[in-house]
Write a protein that holds these residues in place. Structure first.
Motif, mmCIF file in Angstrom:
data_model
loop_
_atom_site.group_PDB
_atom_site.id
_atom_site.type_symbol
_atom_site.label_atom_id
_atom_site.label_comp_id
_atom_site.label_asym_id
_atom_site.label_seq_id
_atom_site.Cartn_x
_atom_site.Cartn_y
_atom_site.Cartn_z
ATOM 1 N N LEU A 53 -0.245 4.282 50.819
ATOM 2 C CA LEU A 53 0.366 3.166 51.650
ATOM 3 C C LEU A 53 1.177 3.384 52.898
ATOM 4 O O LEU A 53 0.968 3.125 53.857
ATOM 5 C CB LEU A 53 0.693 2.083 50.776
ATOM 6 N N GLU A 54 1.954 4.295 52.572
ATOM 7 C CA GLU A 54 3.234 4.823 53.480
ATOM 8 C C GLU A 54 2.396 5.629 54.826
ATOM 9 O O GLU A 54 2.860 5.382 55.887
ATOM 10 C CB GLU A 54 4.300 5.644 52.808
ATOM 11 N N ASP A 55 1.509 6.370 54.630
ATOM 12 C CA ASP A 55 0.798 7.315 55.416
ATOM 13 C C ASP A 55 0.034 6.449 56.149
ATOM 14 O O ASP A 55 -0.179 6.661 57.356
ATOM 15 C CB ASP A 55 0.111 8.396 54.749
ATOM 16 N N VAL A 56 -0.739 5.429 55.668
ATOM 17 C CA VAL A 56 -1.686 4.332 56.352
ATOM 18 C C VAL A 56 -0.611 3.651 57.455
ATOM 19 O O VAL A 56 -1.259 3.417 58.567
ATOM 20 C CB VAL A 56 -2.507 3.420 55.149
ATOM 21 N N LEU A 62 -6.543 8.045 59.349
ATOM 22 C CA LEU A 62 -6.485 8.936 58.188
ATOM 23 C C LEU A 62 -7.837 9.503 58.403
ATOM 24 O O LEU A 62 -8.819 8.827 58.243
ATOM 25 C CB LEU A 62 -5.861 8.582 56.868
ATOM 26 N N ALA A 63 -7.919 10.847 57.977
ATOM 27 C CA ALA A 63 -9.253 11.475 57.551
ATOM 28 C C ALA A 63 -8.952 11.760 56.105
ATOM 29 O O ALA A 63 -8.270 12.460 55.719
ATOM 30 C CB ALA A 63 -9.311 12.759 58.312
ATOM 31 N N VAL A 171 -7.691 2.961 60.543
ATOM 32 C CA VAL A 171 -8.962 3.703 60.597
ATOM 33 C C VAL A 171 -8.822 4.622 59.332
ATOM 34 O O VAL A 171 -7.829 5.315 59.209
ATOM 35 C CB VAL A 171 -8.970 4.427 61.989
ATOM 36 N N ILE A 172 -9.968 4.717 58.842
ATOM 37 C CA ILE A 172 -9.993 5.607 57.508
ATOM 38 C C ILE A 172 -11.454 6.353 57.950
ATOM 39 O O ILE A 172 -12.466 5.535 57.624
ATOM 40 C CB ILE A 172 -10.018 4.834 56.342
ATOM 41 N N ALA A 173 -11.477 7.623 58.174
ATOM 42 C CA ALA A 173 -12.835 8.462 58.317
ATOM 43 C C ALA A 173 -12.960 9.367 56.946
ATOM 44 O O ALA A 173 -12.183 10.190 56.853
ATOM 45 C CB ALA A 173 -12.363 8.960 59.618
ATOM 46 N N VAL A 182 -7.556 14.029 48.953
ATOM 47 C CA VAL A 182 -6.756 14.060 49.780
ATOM 48 C C VAL A 182 -6.922 13.463 51.227
ATOM 49 O O VAL A 182 -8.059 12.985 51.584
ATOM 50 C CB VAL A 182 -6.413 15.615 50.005
ATOM 51 N N TRP A 183 -5.846 13.612 52.100
ATOM 52 C CA TRP A 183 -6.076 12.680 53.237
ATOM 53 C C TRP A 183 -4.955 13.717 54.135
ATOM 54 O O TRP A 183 -3.942 14.258 53.985
ATOM 55 C CB TRP A 183 -5.773 11.479 53.350
ATOM 56 N N LYS A 184 -5.415 13.463 55.559
ATOM 57 C CA LYS A 184 -4.489 14.041 56.655
ATOM 58 C C LYS A 184 -4.791 13.013 57.842
ATOM 59 O O LYS A 184 -5.726 12.381 58.005
ATOM 60 C CB LYS A 184 -5.236 15.487 56.878
#
Length: 206
Positions: A53-56, A62-63, A171-173, A182-184
């Motif tokens: 949630l913090e990274d969003v 995010l990818a 955006v989430i891809a 995992v996400w970046k």
């Protein structure tokens, strides 16, 4: 003849025993590494939901890379839904011009099957149309792109910059698969420099 038969029967167990020992050595040399999630289950322990949630909120685009068996991404999607976000799911395959589809009035040609005249229908921009229908109590709109790994680098850069153009959009891809979820930041995947402030050439909508 008897001596040869005796030699054959005596030699066969020796060869089979050596073959068993070799197989045991090869089996002992192979190791398997597993973590706590492999023993308990990845859907039972999710210690990274807070960081998700913090990274969003921080990166806004995010990818993500999910396991091949699927199912894990739904846990993170539901957590965003609990926060008050609405969702727009689009698949990258057959999407056409990404910028026109998302932010502009775009034409769509239905299949004519060789018997009907070629027609062209016009549809409103997908993101702007969903934003206009969104309830006031909604926190924002999440554009979830499925199979984003087929998009070009320029299209990924546009998705990374879309929250700058539409501040209420995240955006989430889905850019690929990995052994765990995992996400970046999408800017990093698209080759854009990390920037906290919007560029002067990109003005958000009023």
């Amino acid at each position: 003849m008897a001596s040869s038969a005796t030699a054959f029967h005596l030699a066969t167990p020796l060869r089979s025993a050596s073959g068993v020992q070799q197989r045991r050595r090869r089996a002992a040399a192979v190791g398997v590494r597993c973590g706590l999630a492999d023993l308990i289950g990845g859907d039972l322990i999710l210690p990274d939901l807070g960081r998700w949630l913090e990274d969003v909120e921080k990166h806004k685009a995010l990818a993500i890379y999910s396991p091949h068996e699927g199912g894990y991404e739904g846990r993170y999607l539901n957590r965003l839904r609990y926060q008050g976000y609405r969702f727009l799911d689009l698949t990258a395959r057959g999407l056409g011009d990404l910028e026109s589809t998302v932010t502009k009035i775009h034409p769509v040609c239905p299949p004519h099957l060789g018997k009907q005249p070629i027609a062209r229908w016009y549809f409103p921009p997908e993101v702007d149309y969903r934003l206009s229908l969104m309830s006031p109590d909604a926190k924002g709109l999440v554009l979830w792109i499925i199979e984003a790994k087929v998009l070009s680098k320029a299209e990924l850069q546009f998705l990374a910059l879309l929250p700058t153009l539409r501040p209420k959009v995240k955006v989430i891809a889905e850019c690929g698969n990995w052994r765990k979820f995992v996400w970046k930041p999408l800017r990093e995947i698209a080759g854009l420099p990390a920037a906290e402030e919007p560029s002067s050439s990109l003005q958000p909508e009023k």
